[in-house]
Design an enzyme around this catalytic site. Structure first.
Site, mmCIF file in Angstrom:
data_model
loop_
_atom_site.group_PDB
_atom_site.id
_atom_site.type_symbol
_atom_site.label_atom_id
_atom_site.label_comp_id
_atom_site.label_asym_id
_atom_site.label_seq_id
_atom_site.Cartn_x
_atom_site.Cartn_y
_atom_site.Cartn_z
ATOM 1 C CB SER A 150 -3.561 8.672 -3.907
ATOM 2 O OG SER A 150 -4.349 7.524 -3.612
ATOM 3 C CE1 TYR A 166 -1.691 6.281 -8.256
ATOM 4 C CE2 TYR A 166 -2.473 5.396 -6.168
ATOM 5 C CZ TYR A 166 -2.581 6.308 -7.201
ATOM 6 O OH TYR A 166 -3.576 7.257 -7.166
#
Length: 263
Positions: A150, A166
């Site tokens: 990501s 995350y």
């Protein structure tokens, strides 16, 4: 005589295992692989979701199967690889897409939530990649591993994006990809990662509701969010012979957001 680009991207005769493949980015990538000719094995935790996703792929003319497994559990991850090999006989492409997030300020972040995110977002990649490599890719001296990172793993977040676990896990995916590519290149295995920006999904619903699609789109040079086709080309590049000389790379698919961050 050189090989045509269409032949280079043809996956006929190959098999792809896609974790987190029942919806969102995983299902989009499964479509790309199947449309290029690969047999596709989907996995996620919920059998009902997998059944619907496989039916969607089959309706598009794709040979799709599914196995329910919790990738964060090592025993489930090992079973997933073993059952895929038993049913399909090979795993040419592994897409490590299963993931989770947790929103909380760092000073309030529960330890159990941290462990949940880390176990699924990075430990499972190691367990599944190792099992696939030992079962098929290393003996065959070839394979393609695509990790889903990501742009959250490339830099920090503004204060309103409280996703420390995350971000940390996706940063780990970035360097896991580079390190594994260096080690397994000798076996003919390429290891690359896609780093999506903001794509509307179940995982990002809370952020989308809190900040709004228009505000998030405005952060990207292309002034748009990711859609149902934006990962397809990059997935096929990394999965096919068109990308056979690419390994250890992180490709941001984010409308240009990471270019601004880097600048």
């Amino acid at each position: 005589m050189t090989t045509s680009v269409f032949k280079l991207m043809d996956l006929t005769g190959r098999t792809a295992l896609v974790t987190g493949g029942s919806r969102g980015l995983g299902l989009q990538m499964a479509h790309a692989l199947g449309e290029a000719g690969a047999k596709v094995l989907l996995s996620s935790r919920k059998a009902e979701d997998l059944e619907q996703a496989a039916a969607e792929l089959q309706a598009a003319g794709i040979d799709a199967r599914w196995i329910a497994a919790d990738a964060s559990r090592p025993e489930d991850a090992q079973r997933l690889v073993a059952e895929t090999m038993e049913r399909l006989g090979r795993i040419d492409v592994l897409v490590n897409n299963a993931g989770a997030t947790w929103g909380a300020p760092a000073e309030q972040h529960p330890l159990e939530a941290w462990d949940k995110v880390m176990n699924l977002n990075i430990r499972s990649l190691f367990v599944i990649s190792q099992a696939v490599a030992k079962a098929w890719m290393i003996p065959q001296k070839k394979g393609r591993i695509i990790n889903v990172a990501s742009i959250a793993g490339l830099a920090g977040n503004p204060s309103e994006m409280t996703t420390l676990a995350y971000n940390t896990s996706k940063g780990a995916v970035v360097n896991f990809t580079r390190a594994l590519a260096g080690e397994w290149g000798q076996h003919g295995i390429t290891v690359n990662a896609l780093a999506p920006g903001f794509f509307p999904s179940k995982m990002t619903r809370g952020t989308l509701e809190r900040l709004g699609a228009e505000a998030l789109s405005a952060r990207a040079p292309l002034r748009r969010l990711g859609d149902d086709e934006d990962l397809k080309g990059a997935t096929l590049l990394f999965a096919s012979d068109a990308g056979k000389h690419i390994t250890g790379q992180i490709l941001a698919i984010d409308g240009g957001v990471s270019a601004i961050i880097a600048g």
